[in-house]
Enzyme design. Structure first.
Site, PDB file in Angstrom:
ATOM      1  N   GLU A   1      26.164  -5.242  -4.572  1.00 13.75           N
ATOM      2  CA  GLU A   1      24.878  -5.238  -3.867  1.00 13.75           C
ATOM      3  C   GLU A   1      24.049  -4.019  -4.230  1.00 13.75           C
ATOM      4  OE1 GLU A   1      25.560  -7.722   0.246  1.00 13.75           O
ATOM      5  OE2 GLU A   1      26.270  -5.663   0.233  1.00 13.75           O
TER       6      GLU A   1
ATOM      7  N   CYS B   1      18.809   1.759  -3.955  1.00 14.30           N
ATOM      8  CA  CYS B   1      20.159   2.228  -3.658  1.00 14.30           C
ATOM      9  C   CYS B   1      21.122   1.375  -4.478  1.00 14.30           C
ATOM     10  CB  CYS B   1      20.406   2.081  -2.158  1.00 14.30           C
ATOM     11  SG  CYS B   1      22.063   2.543  -1.657  1.00 14.30           S
TER      12      CYS B   1
ATOM     13  N   CYS C   1      35.275   0.097  -2.762  1.00 13.05           N
ATOM     14  CA  CYS C   1      35.440   1.555  -2.791  1.00 13.05           C
ATOM     15  C   CYS C   1      36.865   1.886  -2.372  1.00 13.05           C
ATOM     16  CB  CYS C   1      34.459   2.224  -1.824  1.00 13.05           C
ATOM     17  SG  CYS C   1      34.493   4.040  -1.898  1.00 13.05           S
TER      18      CYS C   1
ATOM     19  N   CYS D   1      37.000   5.439   3.983  1.00  7.18           N
ATOM     20  CA  CYS D   1      36.415   6.067   5.175  1.00  7.18           C
ATOM     21  C   CYS D   1      36.332   4.995   6.284  1.00  7.18           C
ATOM     22  CB  CYS D   1      35.028   6.623   4.870  1.00  7.18           C
ATOM     23  SG  CYS D   1      35.052   7.800   3.489  1.00  7.18           S
TER      24      CYS D   1
ATOM     25  N   CYS E   1      33.004   2.993   7.336  1.00  2.00           N
ATOM     26  CA  CYS E   1      32.174   2.392   6.287  1.00  2.00           C
ATOM     27  C   CYS E   1      32.726   1.024   5.915  1.00  2.00           C
ATOM     28  CB  CYS E   1      32.173   3.315   5.067  1.00  2.00           C
ATOM     29  SG  CYS E   1      31.310   2.615   3.647  1.00  2.00           S
TER      30      CYS E   1
ATOM     31  N   CYS F   1      23.145   2.199   5.211  1.00  2.00           N
ATOM     32  CA  CYS F   1      24.271   3.018   4.755  1.00  2.00           C
ATOM     33  C   CYS F   1      25.574   2.513   5.356  1.00  2.00           C
ATOM     34  CB  CYS F   1      24.102   4.467   5.204  1.00  2.00           C
ATOM     35  SG  CYS F   1      22.649   5.253   4.582  1.00  2.00           S
TER      36      CYS F   1
END
Ligand code: SAH
Length: 368
Positions: A107, A120, A127, A131, A134, A361
């Protein structure tokens, strides 16, 4: 500089065949020569891709048809098909879901403001940093993106702005943030190459100023040090989220490997070398990291390690599926800003653009 630890060396599996945008101008000339074509064909192809932002062979009428077919087949393998775009904020925020050649989903998010347009972009599919607040981190890492896959997100965004696809008429893509999916510094070589392709003047690259590009990291210290030696002028952002190791070990698990002090020292090295202020990203989470004493500690530590070369970006926590956490109340947020600034550190609150289309975010999960 030693090689990055293996733990950050994600599998090469699934990377697309090499593409024009993987190569430097020199590499492109060599690739064209290897096909038995005249080197100036490399410049023609580059002009189409980086200058005119097109991958459509029919538009490349300055290259004879047979040659064109051979060049395109070798140097422009298809990178993505667009699955869908969704918009919000009156159309000024648009999230695009792309499918790579191997089915991997990626994305990117285009945001238009009165004075600029920011894209962005993702540097990895998924990932590996885990975290807990997220959404991308919850899904794990699928694979690194190739340089060309990173660059092509920018080419598409630049074409969308040029063609006036967002309200406000034709415009220019001015800013790039590596704040989409993935940890850019865990895909170091490809990300640095992508920065060159994004920033080299057209037609060798997309011609976006390095000063308008931000690379955001959880704090992979050896990679920050390495990037310091690259002679770049991009902005460094560090996702700190708390000034103390005890909490950061849980919010940003890689902190157990490189702690707050080491991360801030490495960031200082980058700031000193480039003269650019480092951005400290801080997702403000209700009752977790939003206490007044933490704001004081944050301001003090940043003064100590970074002096004036720092700016804090507070991000009100965006909701993610299954998370028990939420954003801090506005009065708590205002008090946090006040206390950070009282230590002599500038601090602003980022807008939560794209929240309702899961484009803000930490919300990118690339669900097909
Ligand atoms: N891996 C890099 C690049 C991603 S940037 C990094 O962490 O810096 C995405 C930014 O959004 C990071 O600062 C990240 O910590 C932050 N973020 C992640 N989840 C979030 C959430 N739910 N709400 C607000 N910010 C979040």
């Amino acid at each position: 500089m030693t090689a990055l630890p293996l733990v950050f060396d994600a599998p090469k599996r699934g990377l697309p065949p090499r593409h024009l945008a993987d190569l430097s101008a020199e590499g492109r000339r060599e690739a064209v020569a290897a096909l038995g074509e005249k080197p100036f064909r490399a410049a023609q192809l580059s002009n189409h891709y980086f200058g005119r932002l097109t991958v459509d062979p029919d538009a490349m009428t300055d290259i004879p048809a047979a040659t064109r077919a051979a060049l395109v087949a070798d140097l422009m393998p298809p990178l993505f098909t667009e699955i869908r775009s969704v918009a919000c904020d009156d159309g000024t925020t648009r999230k695009t879901l792309l499918k790579a050649h191997d089915g991997t989903l990626v994305e990117s998010v285009l945001m238009r403001y009165p004075d600029r347009a920011t894209l962005c972009i993702s540097s990895q599919a998924g990932c590996g940093m885990a975290c807990p607040f997220c959404a991308t981190g919850q899904g794990g890492l699928q694979r690194n993106l190739s340089t060309a896959e990173i660059v092509d997100q920018v080419r598409r965004g630049a074409a969308a702005m040029r063609d006036g696809e967002l309200p406000g008429g034709p415009g220019r893509l001015s800013n790039i943030v590596f704040m989409g999916m993935g940890e850019p510094l865990a895909n170091y070589k490809r990300v640095i190459e992508a920065v060159h392709r994004i920033c080299d003047p057209a037609p060798d690259g997309l011609g976006i100023s390095q000063r308008s590009v931000t690379v955001s990291t959880v704090g992979l210290v050896p990679a920050i040090r390495k990037m310091t030696e690259e002679g770049l002028h991009v902005r460094l952002a560090v996702s700190l989220h708390t000034p103390d190791d005890e909490l950061r070990n849980t919010l940003v698990p890689v902190n157990t490997r490189w702690d707050v002090a080491e991360v801030l020292e490495a960031a200082r090295g980058y700031a000193d070398k480039t003269g650019r202020r480092v951005s400290i990203e801080y997702a403000l989470i209700r009752d977790i990291n939003d206490q007044g004493w933490r704001a004081d500690m944050l301001g003090k530590k940043l003064r100590k390690y970074l002096g004036p070369l720092v700016h804090v970006n507070l991000i009100p926590l965006n909701p993610t599926p299954g998370s028990k956490w939420d954003a801090s109340p506005k009065p708590v947020e205002r008090e946090f800003v006040r206390r950070v600034e009282a230590q002599g550190v500038t601090c602003t609150v980022r807008d939560t653009r794209g929240q309702e289309i899961a484009a803000a975010c930490g919300q990118l999960a690339a669900e097909g």
